[in-house]
Motif scaffolding. Structure first.
Motif, PDB file in Angstrom:
ATOM      1  N   SER B  51      46.519  25.575  76.169  1.00  0.00           N
ATOM      2  CA  SER B  51      47.213  24.835  77.300  1.00  0.00           C
ATOM      3  C   SER B  51      47.374  23.445  77.383  1.00  0.00           C
ATOM      4  O   SER B  51      46.304  22.866  76.652  1.00  0.00           O
ATOM      5  CB  SER B  51      46.540  25.432  78.569  1.00  0.00           C
ATOM      6  N   ASN B  52      47.979  22.840  77.813  1.00  0.00           N
ATOM      7  CA  ASN B  52      48.010  21.408  78.155  1.00  0.00           C
ATOM      8  C   ASN B  52      46.766  20.907  78.771  1.00  0.00           C
ATOM      9  O   ASN B  52      46.292  21.518  79.760  1.00  0.00           O
ATOM     10  CB  ASN B  52      49.230  20.921  79.078  1.00  0.00           C
ATOM     11  N   GLY B  53      45.814  19.856  78.151  1.00  0.00           N
ATOM     12  CA  GLY B  53      44.833  19.233  78.819  1.00  0.00           C
ATOM     13  C   GLY B  53      43.676  20.275  78.377  1.00  0.00           C
ATOM     14  O   GLY B  53      42.427  19.778  78.904  1.00  0.00           O
ATOM     15  N   ALA B  54      43.738  21.148  77.417  1.00  0.00           N
ATOM     16  CA  ALA B  54      42.651  21.882  77.129  1.00  0.00           C
ATOM     17  C   ALA B  54      41.606  21.079  76.357  1.00  0.00           C
ATOM     18  O   ALA B  54      42.079  20.321  75.374  1.00  0.00           O
ATOM     19  CB  ALA B  54      43.135  23.107  76.185  1.00  0.00           C
ATOM     20  N   VAL B  55      40.579  21.274  76.549  1.00  0.00           N
ATOM     21  CA  VAL B  55      39.422  20.529  75.746  1.00  0.00           C
ATOM     22  C   VAL B  55      38.361  21.638  75.196  1.00  0.00           C
ATOM     23  O   VAL B  55      37.741  22.444  76.015  1.00  0.00           O
ATOM     24  CB  VAL B  55      38.747  19.496  76.541  1.00  0.00           C
ATOM     25  N   LYS B  56      38.055  21.613  73.737  1.00  0.00           N
ATOM     26  CA  LYS B  56      36.889  22.315  73.374  1.00  0.00           C
ATOM     27  C   LYS B  56      35.930  21.862  72.647  1.00  0.00           C
ATOM     28  O   LYS B  56      36.264  20.684  71.965  1.00  0.00           O
ATOM     29  CB  LYS B  56      37.362  23.431  72.828  1.00  0.00           C
ATOM     30  N   GLN B  57      34.694  22.034  72.954  1.00  0.00           N
ATOM     31  CA  GLN B  57      33.694  21.232  72.209  1.00  0.00           C
ATOM     32  C   GLN B  57      32.632  22.102  71.407  1.00  0.00           C
ATOM     33  O   GLN B  57      32.249  23.205  71.988  1.00  0.00           O
ATOM     34  CB  GLN B  57      32.843  20.260  73.135  1.00  0.00           C
ATOM     35  N   GLU B  58      32.247  21.377  70.226  1.00  0.00           N
ATOM     36  CA  GLU B  58      31.248  22.363  69.452  1.00  0.00           C
ATOM     37  C   GLU B  58      30.602  21.655  68.592  1.00  0.00           C
ATOM     38  O   GLU B  58      30.798  20.807  67.842  1.00  0.00           O
ATOM     39  CB  GLU B  58      31.954  23.487  68.651  1.00  0.00           C
ATOM     40  N   GLY B  59      29.285  21.133  69.027  1.00  0.00           N
ATOM     41  CA  GLY B  59      28.354  20.290  68.495  1.00  0.00           C
ATOM     42  C   GLY B  59      29.003  18.854  68.607  1.00  0.00           C
ATOM     43  O   GLY B  59      29.381  18.303  69.676  1.00  0.00           O
ATOM     44  N   ARG B  60      29.163  18.338  67.374  1.00  0.00           N
ATOM     45  CA  ARG B  60      29.500  17.029  67.477  1.00  0.00           C
ATOM     46  C   ARG B  60      30.915  16.748  67.464  1.00  0.00           C
ATOM     47  O   ARG B  60      31.648  15.868  67.270  1.00  0.00           O
ATOM     48  CB  ARG B  60      28.984  16.308  65.956  1.00  0.00           C
ATOM     49  N   LEU B  61      31.833  18.200  67.400  1.00  0.00           N
ATOM     50  CA  LEU B  61      33.550  17.820  67.412  1.00  0.00           C
ATOM     51  C   LEU B  61      33.930  18.205  68.755  1.00  0.00           C
ATOM     52  O   LEU B  61      33.334  19.195  69.391  1.00  0.00           O
ATOM     53  CB  LEU B  61      33.822  18.934  66.182  1.00  0.00           C
ATOM     54  N   SER B  64      41.292  18.403  71.530  1.00  0.00           N
ATOM     55  CA  SER B  64      41.990  18.423  72.867  1.00  0.00           C
ATOM     56  C   SER B  64      43.144  18.494  72.743  1.00  0.00           C
ATOM     57  O   SER B  64      43.752  18.202  71.288  1.00  0.00           O
ATOM     58  CB  SER B  64      41.847  16.967  73.618  1.00  0.00           C
ATOM     59  N   LEU B  65      44.335  18.828  73.671  1.00  0.00           N
ATOM     60  CA  LEU B  65      45.471  19.302  73.396  1.00  0.00           C
ATOM     61  C   LEU B  65      46.406  18.334  74.499  1.00  0.00           C
ATOM     62  O   LEU B  65      46.032  18.794  75.604  1.00  0.00           O
ATOM     63  CB  LEU B  65      45.834  20.758  73.338  1.00  0.00           C
ATOM     64  N   ASP B  66      47.324  17.605  74.114  1.00  0.00           N
ATOM     65  CA  ASP B  66      48.355  17.308  75.071  1.00  0.00           C
ATOM     66  C   ASP B  66      49.563  17.732  74.552  1.00  0.00           C
ATOM     67  O   ASP B  66      50.225  17.358  73.988  1.00  0.00           O
ATOM     68  CB  ASP B  66      48.254  15.674  75.106  1.00  0.00           C
ATOM     69  N   THR B  67      50.132  18.941  75.560  1.00  0.00           N
ATOM     70  CA  THR B  67      51.359  19.496  75.089  1.00  0.00           C
ATOM     71  C   THR B  67      52.637  18.547  75.222  1.00  0.00           C
ATOM     72  O   THR B  67      53.733  18.782  74.786  1.00  0.00           O
ATOM     73  CB  THR B  67      51.641  20.691  75.756  1.00  0.00           C
ATOM     74  N   LYS B  68      52.594  17.646  76.273  1.00  0.00           N
ATOM     75  CA  LYS B  68      53.549  16.806  76.744  1.00  0.00           C
ATOM     76  C   LYS B  68      53.916  15.720  75.769  1.00  0.00           C
ATOM     77  O   LYS B  68      54.928  15.413  75.218  1.00  0.00           O
ATOM     78  CB  LYS B  68      53.378  16.163  77.970  1.00  0.00           C
TER      79      LYS B  68
END
Lengths: 119, 112
Positions: B51-61, B64-68
């Motif tokens: 989804s727009n604004g989604a942010v996922k983190q795993e360790g040093r990575l 993010s997603l900006d669909t607009k």
């Protein structure tokens, strides 16, 4: 659990020969995909199965390529009259449609690939 | 034509530095995937962004997603040598529930 498996891992053949590449998807995954990847490039879509039927085979480059999935699990990619340009890594992936909130998605899990070399 | 463009295509950096890989796409989508590929190995799923604004983190990575803006970023914090790999983004067009459009990949080399 077991991931996607592919056999053989390497296949060397001569131009003009017939080859079969096998893919064993994750148990319960209804969708199966074949891709091919050349060095330094992203995966190139070949064909998509939903269950036993090929729902989209628009990526198959020509009629020398054919794939089956007769029982909705294991799939075989068949290449007739191989050409040197067919040399690549052939990747198989499987997925299960998932729903999160109002979104549905198909995260694809890839096998280790079969490296095909046509001499 | 549906396009997914990654940049840079090649990145060499020192351990301990931060950097960002960009993934721009031309179609309407709210599903984006990041994969990692080690040399001679297959593709490993890293993140699924839905989804727009989604942010996922795993360790040093962190992804993010900006669909607009039709843009996803993969940010590397304090890079370590083990993160050396090729990173691919793949976009699922809204018109399809199975098709993925792939970027060309970003080859990341992290020097100790």
């Amino acid at each position: 659990g077991a991931g996607v498996s592919q056999t053989p891992s390497n296949k060397v053949t001569e131009k003009g020969k017939y080859v079969e590449l096998r893919c064993d998807p994750i148990s319960g995954h209804t969708a199966l995909y074949w891709y091919r990847q050349s060095l330094g490039q992203g995966p190139e879509f070949l064909i998509y199965f939903q269950g036993t039927g090929a729902a989209d085979d628009s990526g198959l480059p020509n009629d020398r390529f054919f794939a089956v999935r007769p029982e909705g699990s294991v799939s075989t990619l068949k290449i007739q009259r191989t050409e040197r340009g067919d040399s690549a890594v052939y990747l198989c992936a499987s997925s299960l449609n998932r729903v999160v909130g109002r979104s549905s998605y198909n995260e694809q899990f890839f096998g280790p690939g079969t490296r095909l070399t046509v001499l | 034509e549906l396009k997914v463009e990654q940049n840079p295509l090649f990145l060499s950096m020192q351990e301990g530095k931060n950097y960002t890989i960009y993934c721009n796409y031309s179609t309407t989508s709210d599903r984006l995937y990041w994969y990692r590929q080690d040399p001679g190995k297959s593709l490993e799923s890293l993140f699924v962004l839905l989804s727009n604004g989604a942010v996922k983190q795993e360790g040093r990575l962190m992804a993010s997603l900006d669909t607009k803006a039709r843009l996803s970023t993969l940010h590397i914090t304090a890079a370590v040598h083990d993160l050396s790999a090729t990173y691919f983004c793949a976009v699922a067009p809204r018109s399809s529930n199975y098709q993925l459009i792939w970027g060309a990949g970003t080859k990341l080399i992290i020097k100790p």
